[in-house]
Motif scaffolding. Structure first.
Motif: not given
Length: 272
Positions: A232-257
């Motif tokens: 579980f801990p490593n699977v949770q970590l993998a999910i969080e890495l995916i979500l971290d990337e989504k947050i990063h992309q969302k913030e990037k798009q907001m800055k671009i806009s």
């Protein structure tokens, strides 16, 4: 006693898990059982809502009292197989507490109680994912709570659902942006191929580690509860890495806009 050892009993030993008390790991227990006054550890305070130091609370008794009597009290409780309670207070606000209870049966040490729970201590870490998970945030918190209650396969069910919903959300984006998108091909594909079809829309970490879904499915259908708990801990970590990337992309798009709006508005202002 090292900080790592001080953390073990309150923050690493799971509820109803046992550990053998022997010469090799006696350093984990000895300070707590002989004279815990100096024991302390750092963790999230669920009431302060930030990291804090928790120190052992000796209930107004003098240090000499503990030096003279504490060890004997513990020995009596061990001999009678009675619960041993350890209370710690937050150094930001002493009304905020952390406690855990041990039961010692011969050479076995079992944690039979704890507050706050492991889930309570972890949930603050995932609060930042609310905006990207939306309705799936509740499933993520359920997965963590189930895992803290030693329910392994059940926690994997919620993690897999989150994974599937992330893929479906991405499919909707792809079908809306790509005029050549064929939903029939996507729906007829296994998850591994679905991720490949969406590789231009998904975080690289997910595409490169798409076998994560196979691990989740195997956990639900084949693995034992303990195997799921261990993974579980490593699977949770993998999910969080995916979500971290989504947050990063969302913030990037907001800055671009924001930059585009600034440039456009400023050019118009210069024209006037």
């Amino acid at each position: 006693m090292s900080h790592e050892l001080q953390h073990y009993l309150p923050l690493e030993l799971g509820l109803y898990q046992s550990i053998t008390r022997n010469k090799e790991n006696n350093s984990i227990f000895e300070p707590y059982l002989s004279n815990p006054i100096s024991t302390q550890f750092d963790c999230h305070c669920i009431e302060c809502k930030k990291e804090s130091t928790f120190k052992f609370y000796k209930e107004g008794k003098s240090t000499q009292y503990f030096m003279d009597y504490y060890s004997q009290i513990i020995i009596n409780k061990i001999n009678e197989k009675l619960p041993i309670n350890f209370l710690f207070k937050c150094q930001r606000d002493e009304s905020h507490v952390f406690y855990f209870t041990l039961l010692i049966d011969e050479d076995k040490v079992i944690k039979i109680g704890q507050y706050p729970s492991f889930a309570d201590l972890q949930l603050h870490k995932i609060n930042k994912y609310r905006t990207v998970l939306k309705n799936d945030y509740r499933d993520f918190s359920k997965a963590i709570r189930l895992n803290s209650q030693e329910i392994g396969a059940g926690s994997f069910v919620y993690l897999r659902r989150i994974f599937e919903n992330l893929i479906e959300e991405t499919r909707q984006i792809a079908s809306g942006q790509n005029s050549n998108w064929d939903n029939s091909i996507f729906e007829g594909s296994k998850m591994d191929n679905k991720i490949k079809l969406l590789k231009d829309y998904l975080p690289d970490i997910l595409v490169e580690n798409r076998r994560l879904y196979a691990i989740l499915s195997k956990g639900i259908h084949e693995l034992t509860e303990q195997e799921c708990l261990d993974l579980f801990p490593n699977v949770q970590l993998a999910i969080e890495l995916i979500l971290d990337e989504k947050i990063h992309q969302k913030e990037k798009q907001m800055k671009i806009s924001s930059v585009k709006s600034f440039v456009s508005a400023t050019i118009e202002k210069f024209k006037s």
